[in-house]
Write a protein that holds these residues in place. Structure first.
Motif, short mmCIF file in Angstrom:
data_model
loop_
_atom_site.label_atom_id
_atom_site.label_comp_id
_atom_site.label_asym_id
_atom_site.label_seq_id
_atom_site.Cartn_x
_atom_site.Cartn_y
_atom_site.Cartn_z
N VAL A 57 8.31 3.51 -6.42
CA VAL A 57 9.62 3.64 -6.71
C VAL A 57 10.25 5.05 -6.07
N ALA A 58 9.55 6.01 -6.48
CA ALA A 58 9.84 7.43 -5.92
C ALA A 58 9.72 7.41 -4.41
N SER A 59 9.02 6.58 -3.91
CA SER A 59 8.79 6.66 -2.29
C SER A 59 10.11 5.71 -1.81
N LEU A 60 10.43 4.76 -2.39
CA LEU A 60 11.26 3.87 -2.00
C LEU A 60 12.93 4.57 -2.14
N THR A 61 13.08 5.36 -3.31
CA THR A 61 14.18 5.94 -3.61
C THR A 61 14.41 7.27 -2.59
#
Length: 108
Positions: A57-61
């Motif tokens: 999620v950190a990568s996606l956002t």
């Protein structure tokens, strides 16, 4: 303010591949679908979640860093993935609320 400058303010660096990343706001949340829908790029994401999905999620956002509150840490597999994906991860023993209040003062 940069992510690496937070290490001088009492936060522990667990993964800091892009420490010079600028911070542009803060998001607090543990429900990953809310984080994906509401967290903005370059935000610090305060959470107590520590599983592999946090890194995804950190990568996606495209957050500037994940900040683990309340003494939460990452296991070796998750930490390795954070480093492989270039995700900055900091940690603190403060509660999520205390962390947010402290960051609010720092980011003024």
């Amino acid at each position: 303010m940069t992510v690496s400058s937070l290490t001088e303010k009492g936060f522990d660096a667990l993964s800091l591949p892009f420490g010079e990343r600028e911070i542009d706001g803060v998001y607090i949340g543990d429900l990953l679908s809310f984080v994906m829908g509401n967290c903005c790029a370059d935000n610090i994401w305060i959470t107590i979640m520590s599983n592999i999905n946090v890194i995804a999620v950190a990568s996606l956002t495209d957050v500037s860093c994940v900040l683990l509150a309340e003494g939460v840490t990452l296991d070796n597999e998750v930490l390795k993935e954070a480093k492989n994906k270039g995700i900055n991860v900091l940690a603190t023993k403060m509660t999520a609320y205390e962390t947010a209040v402290y960051l609010s003062e720092l980011l003024k």
